[in-house]
Design an enzyme around this catalytic site. Sequence first.
Site, PDB file in Angstrom:
ATOM      1  N   SER A  99       0.820  -1.219   0.000  1.00 30.11           N
ATOM      2  CA  SER A  99       0.000   0.000   0.000  1.00 30.11           C
ATOM      3  C   SER A  99       0.842   1.252   0.000  1.00 30.11           C
ATOM      4  O   SER A  99       1.906   1.313   0.637  1.00 30.11           O
ATOM      5  CB  SER A  99      -0.886  -0.015   1.246  1.00 30.11           C
ATOM      6  OG  SER A  99      -1.548   1.213   1.369  1.00 30.11           O
ATOM      7  N   TYR A 120      -2.352  -0.682  10.523  1.00 32.12           N
ATOM      8  CA  TYR A 120      -2.584  -1.295   9.204  1.00 32.12           C
ATOM      9  C   TYR A 120      -1.386  -1.055   8.290  1.00 32.12           C
ATOM     10  O   TYR A 120      -0.853  -2.007   7.690  1.00 32.12           O
ATOM     11  CB  TYR A 120      -3.857  -0.726   8.562  1.00 32.12           C
ATOM     12  CG  TYR A 120      -3.922  -1.032   7.071  1.00 32.12           C
ATOM     13  CD1 TYR A 120      -4.193  -2.325   6.623  1.00 32.12           C
ATOM     14  CD2 TYR A 120      -3.667  -0.042   6.114  1.00 32.12           C
ATOM     15  CE1 TYR A 120      -4.216  -2.626   5.262  1.00 32.12           C
ATOM     16  CE2 TYR A 120      -3.691  -0.337   4.756  1.00 32.12           C
ATOM     17  CZ  TYR A 120      -3.963  -1.624   4.334  1.00 32.12           C
ATOM     18  OH  TYR A 120      -3.970  -1.923   2.991  1.00 32.12           O
ATOM     19  N   LYS A 124       1.755  -3.695   6.552  1.00 32.15           N
ATOM     20  CA  LYS A 124       2.195  -3.783   5.148  1.00 32.15           C
ATOM     21  C   LYS A 124       3.716  -3.613   5.067  1.00 32.15           C
ATOM     22  O   LYS A 124       4.398  -4.354   4.363  1.00 32.15           O
ATOM     23  CB  LYS A 124       1.493  -2.715   4.309  1.00 32.15           C
ATOM     24  CG  LYS A 124       0.013  -2.960   4.152  1.00 32.15           C
ATOM     25  CD  LYS A 124      -0.233  -4.084   3.172  1.00 32.15           C
ATOM     26  CE  LYS A 124      -1.510  -4.819   3.403  1.00 32.15           C
ATOM     27  NZ  LYS A 124      -1.705  -5.967   2.561  1.00 32.15           N
TER      28      LYS A 124
END
Length: 333
Positions: free
Chosen positions: A118, A142, A146
Amino acid sequence: MVKVLIAGGAGYIGSTIASACLDAGIVPVILDNLVTGRREFTAGRAVYEGDIADGLLVDRLFAEHPDIYAVIHCAGLIVVPDSVADPVGYYRANVTKSLDFTAHLLRNGCRRLIFSSSAAIYRASEDLTVDEDSAIETQSPYARTKAVCEAMFADIAAAEPLRVLSLRYFNPIGADPKMRTGLQRQRPTHALGRMIHARDEGLPFVITGTDWPTRDGTGIRDYIHVWDLATAHVAALTRFDSLPGPATAINLGTGSGTTVRELLGMFNHVSDRPVSVREAGRRPGDKVGAYTRTDRAARLLAWQPQYDITAGIRHSLEWAAMRDDLLSADADR
Ligand SMILES: NC(=O)c1ccc[n+]([C@@H]2O[C@H](COP(=O)([O-])OP(=O)(O)OC[C@H]3O[C@@H](n4cnc5c(N)ncnc54)[C@H](O)[C@@H]3O)[C@@H](O)[C@H]2O)c1
């Protein structure tokens, strides 16, 4: 015929990748535990319902499909506020399970892994553009899952006969242009989703944050059509063996930034029912945003996006109008 395993292939992006593979003559095999994915999105496709961390299931899948050429790993949880509220759950879902999955893949002789990463991992620069060498500065659990996964895969690729390509997605919009799949959530929280909701409910669209250092004070994003994201994976499969390193990262965006106000202007141009606007302050955790420089994607993948934002908005609206008929009642999970 080339065959690929798509983990998370019943989700928004994974199912679109599966469609793009099929259209390109590549056979997708889907592994998905349906925690957020939809069974409807796997209709007519080879599918294994279960968890990426389930070693016996992965072993069975490879025994039944020994000719899998590469694995595309889109499985994970993606809601930033949920990751703040439940970091243990997010690290387990996105990091621990990805590690277990990788061990299962290595055991089954997998040599090529494409990972859904991302743009949320970047620190925005002064000019609001980033490229693959820009500083990493994660702002949420989050995003950190990644970044941790990317580092973990690079370590594994340095030691094992596995090569990894991390594709860093910017902001996907739209749906499969043939309307096979689209966003499964009824109330997506990104700007375009909130515009569609405002339109449907006859409410004003609320711009959160009008004092960002952008040309009109609203946040900037690089909105990329989900079909273009999907075709980038097909390009990556084609060019995988010529990628430079055991671990490579490539940004997937359009290369141009669009502010929230500009997006709303385009939305109102496309929509039959324009929405009005109300301005409000920034929400905690909001970011000014960024858009990508696209040189590496063009050079290594010979890929560039085909759809503009207007097409993304049009396809999102088209999908939103048919979504409830295609997905059964429990769809808004
Ligand atoms: N949507 C975005 O804006 C965006 C942006 C950047 C990166 N990404 C990444 O792209 C990937 C796909 O995102 P999406 O928008 O399609 O989300 P999604 O929730 O629609 O898809 C995720 C899929 O993974 C499945 N899944 C989750 N955990 C699993 C597990 N342990 N085992 C098997 N299946 C599992 C879900 O059921 C779902 O089908 C994610 O990894 C996400 O981090 C998404």
